[in-house]
Write an enzyme that holds these catalytic residues in place. Structure first.
Site, PDB file in Angstrom:
ATOM      1  N   GLU A  42       0.821  -1.234   0.019  1.00 38.62           N
ATOM      2  CA  GLU A  42      -0.023  -0.036  -0.096  1.00 38.62           C
ATOM      3  C   GLU A  42       0.886   1.298   0.023  1.00 38.62           C
ATOM      4  O   GLU A  42       0.468   2.338  -0.591  1.00 38.62           O
ATOM      5  CB  GLU A  42      -1.115  -0.183   1.445  1.00 38.62           C
ATOM      6  N   ASP A  84      21.398  14.678 -28.821  1.00 36.41           N
ATOM      7  CA  ASP A  84      21.721  15.543 -30.206  1.00 36.41           C
ATOM      8  C   ASP A  84      21.801  16.903 -29.528  1.00 36.41           C
ATOM      9  O   ASP A  84      20.860  17.606 -29.085  1.00 36.41           O
ATOM     10  CB  ASP A  84      20.138  15.297 -30.886  1.00 36.41           C
TER      11      ASP A  84
END
Length: 142
Positions: A42, A84
């Protein structure tokens, strides 16, 4: 660590509350253990959220913006990150600056594996693949 501390605290609190109420010790202990076993699954979503939020705070200190907490989990699960920073998006230029192995050394093997990966992928072939990756593997006769 957080889940362990919280579960231990709640288990000991319930055990002490039962003992103060003069309940049987063995029954109180078994109930506390059952509570600990039930609490663990839980509490996992809460612990994951807190951990990812801490990661977002640490990244924010390094001036990194995180839109979704799950992105931190995805980033942590990566083995290889291709980045990139060549101006493809801003200048529409595609360049290959370098190719390194996991140890950080320049490696032609990495370039060969990238070529093989692009050869077997499906989808649109980019200008980068056409420009920088040879059609034939090095050493093969065409």
């Amino acid at each position: 660590m957080l889940i362990l501390k919280l579960t231990l605290f709640l288990t000991l609190f319930v055990l002490l509350a039962h003992l103060v109420a003069h309940r049987p010790a063995m029954e109180s202990f078994l109930f506390a253990v059952a509570l600990a076993v039930g609490l663990t699954p839980e509490l996992l979503p809460m612990v994951m959220t807190v951990t990812l939020a801490r990661g977002a705070q640490r990244m924010a200190k390094r001036q990194v913006i995180v839109k979704r907490l799950s992105a931190i989990h995805d980033l942590g699960a990566m083995d290889t990150l291709c980045v990139d920073k060549t101006g493809t998006l801003t200048e529409a230029k595609i360049t290959l600056a370098a190719h390194f192995d996991p140890a950080g050394r320049p490696s032609d093997r990495v370039l060969e594996l990238a070529r093989l990966n692009s050869a077997f992928q499906t989808g649109i072939h980019s200008r980068w693949m056409r420009r920088y990756l040879p059609r034939q593997p090095p050493g093969s006769s065409a």
